[in-house]
Design a protein around this motif. Structure first.
Motif, PDB file in Angstrom:
ATOM      1  N   GLU A 199       2.019   8.169 -13.386  1.00  5.70           N
ATOM      2  CA  GLU A 199       1.077   7.685 -12.398  1.00  5.70           C
ATOM      3  C   GLU A 199       0.566   6.181 -12.719  1.00  5.70           C
ATOM      4  N   ASN A 200       0.328   6.054 -14.041  1.00  5.82           N
ATOM      5  CA  ASN A 200      -0.247   4.900 -14.648  1.00  5.82           C
ATOM      6  C   ASN A 200       0.567   3.746 -14.578  1.00  5.82           C
ATOM      7  N   GLU A 201       1.958   3.814 -14.830  1.00  4.05           N
ATOM      8  CA  GLU A 201       3.096   2.783 -14.470  1.00  4.05           C
ATOM      9  C   GLU A 201       2.950   2.354 -13.232  1.00  4.05           C
ATOM     10  N   PHE A 202       3.214   3.378 -12.071  1.00  2.00           N
ATOM     11  CA  PHE A 202       3.151   3.208 -10.820  1.00  2.00           C
ATOM     12  C   PHE A 202       2.126   2.510  -9.958  1.00  2.00           C
ATOM     13  N   TYR A 203       0.849   2.870 -10.283  1.00  2.00           N
ATOM     14  CA  TYR A 203      -0.178   2.437  -9.994  1.00  2.00           C
ATOM     15  C   TYR A 203      -0.495   0.969 -10.359  1.00  2.00           C
ATOM     16  N   GLY A 204      -0.066   0.838 -11.521  1.00  2.00           N
ATOM     17  CA  GLY A 204      -0.163  -0.519 -12.430  1.00  2.00           C
ATOM     18  C   GLY A 204       0.571  -1.589 -11.634  1.00  2.00           C
ATOM     19  N   PHE A 205       2.028  -1.116 -11.074  1.00  2.00           N
ATOM     20  CA  PHE A 205       2.923  -2.097 -10.721  1.00  2.00           C
ATOM     21  C   PHE A 205       2.215  -2.133  -9.064  1.00  2.00           C
ATOM     22  N   PHE A 206       1.883  -1.252  -8.494  1.00  2.00           N
ATOM     23  CA  PHE A 206       1.218  -1.476  -7.187  1.00  2.00           C
ATOM     24  C   PHE A 206       0.099  -2.511  -7.184  1.00  2.00           C
ATOM     25  N   ALA A 207      -0.797  -2.306  -8.046  1.00  2.00           N
ATOM     26  CA  ALA A 207      -1.946  -3.319  -8.291  1.00  2.00           C
ATOM     27  C   ALA A 207      -1.212  -4.821  -8.498  1.00  2.00           C
ATOM     28  N   PHE A 208      -0.225  -4.751  -9.332  1.00  2.00           N
ATOM     29  CA  PHE A 208       0.189  -6.262  -9.749  1.00  2.00           C
ATOM     30  C   PHE A 208       0.936  -6.789  -8.647  1.00  2.00           C
ATOM     31  N   SER A 209       1.794  -5.842  -7.946  1.00  2.23           N
ATOM     32  CA  SER A 209       2.534  -6.450  -6.702  1.00  2.23           C
ATOM     33  C   SER A 209       1.592  -7.024  -5.727  1.00  2.23           C
ATOM     34  N   GLY A 210       0.483  -6.419  -5.493  1.00  2.94           N
ATOM     35  CA  GLY A 210      -0.696  -6.669  -4.456  1.00  2.94           C
ATOM     36  C   GLY A 210      -1.140  -8.246  -5.149  1.00  2.94           C
ATOM     37  N   LYS A 211      -1.549  -8.382  -6.198  1.00  2.00           N
ATOM     38  CA  LYS A 211      -2.029  -9.619  -6.654  1.00  2.00           C
ATOM     39  C   LYS A 211      -0.957 -10.769  -6.736  1.00  2.00           C
ATOM     40  N   ALA A 212       0.441 -10.378  -6.847  1.00  2.00           N
ATOM     41  CA  ALA A 212       1.241 -11.494  -7.303  1.00  2.00           C
ATOM     42  C   ALA A 212       1.588 -11.806  -5.760  1.00  2.00           C
TER      43      ALA A 212
END
Length: 233
Positions: free
Chosen positions: A168-181
């Motif tokens: 969960e941490n990895e996926f939600y982290g990537f989810f947040a990063f993709s939104g910011k990027a």
């Protein structure tokens, strides 16, 4: 999607004019240049001297120069914001829509007065100025507000169903990063299209593009398979 279409194609929600509110700038300028009746002569005389000079130089056929269009919008908005524009005797002999006549007879104040001035200009230049429909603008705004709010919660809820419990941490982290990027893409495309076409309506239309792309991508998302693979059955 419906809200986005309304936002793009709905007329400006303010009484004042923008470039998008000029249905046919050449028609408007040509009518003012000739000012063949008392009403158009009155409006022509209300224009700033510099605007009249630009208008007199206009050939009456081709597209307007940016300086002339900007000057016309500025002067027409000054008339719309005026407290006495509607009092001209010349409007009493003019054919008006029912809602214009009713508003004129009601002795409006403040925003209603500005709306009346806008209506008078619309009636005088029916082919040149887009008609003002504030209700459609507010409907678009409310629909966007109602359906845009749940976007983040809905996307995170879907993520929660298809993400493996131990990742969960990895996926939600990537989810947040993709939104910011990718957050810059919307403002960048909106600004670029607005600048390129000199139209905020064209700029906002990029929202429709994003909805279409997102809808296509979502077609390939198999939620049931994602839940199975994530071991959340």
């Amino acid at each position: 999607m419906l809200a986005s279409l309304l936002a793009v194609f709905a007329p400006n929600g303010s009484s004042t004019l923008t470039g998008d509110d000029l249905r046919n700038p050449a028609e408007l300028a040509g009518t003012l240049k000739v000012h063949a009746n008392s009403q158009t002569t009155y409006v022509y005389n209300q224009l700033a001297p510099a605007t009249r000079e630009l208008l007199d130089e206009y050939d009456g056929a081709g597209p307007l120069s940016e300086s002339l269009q900007d000057a016309l919008i500025l002067d027409l908005n000054r008339m719309i914001q005026s407290d006495d524009f509607h009092e001209a005797e010349t409007f009493s002999t003019m054919t008006l829509r029912n809602k214009t006549r009713e508003l004129l007879d009601s002795k409006p104040q403040k925003e209603d007065l500005h709306r009346l001035n806008r209506y008078l200009l619309e009636d005088l230049f029916p082919d040149g100025i887009q008609r003002f429909f504030p209700l459609l603008f507010w409907i678009a705004g409310m629909i966007i507000g109602i359906f845009s709010g749940p976007n983040q919660s809905a996307s995170r809820s879907l993520m929660g169903r298809i993400v493996p419990p131990d990742k969960e941490n990895e996926f939600y982290g990537f989810f947040a990063f993709s939104g910011k990027a990718t957050a810059f893409m919307g403002p960048f495309l909106l600004g670029s299209l607005t600048s390129l076409f000199d139209s905020q309506r064209v700029g906002v239309s990029v929202v429709i593009l994003f909805f279409v792309i997102g809808s296509i991508l979502m077609v390939f998302v198999d939620e049931e398979e994602g839940i199975r693979v994530a071991g959340r059955e």
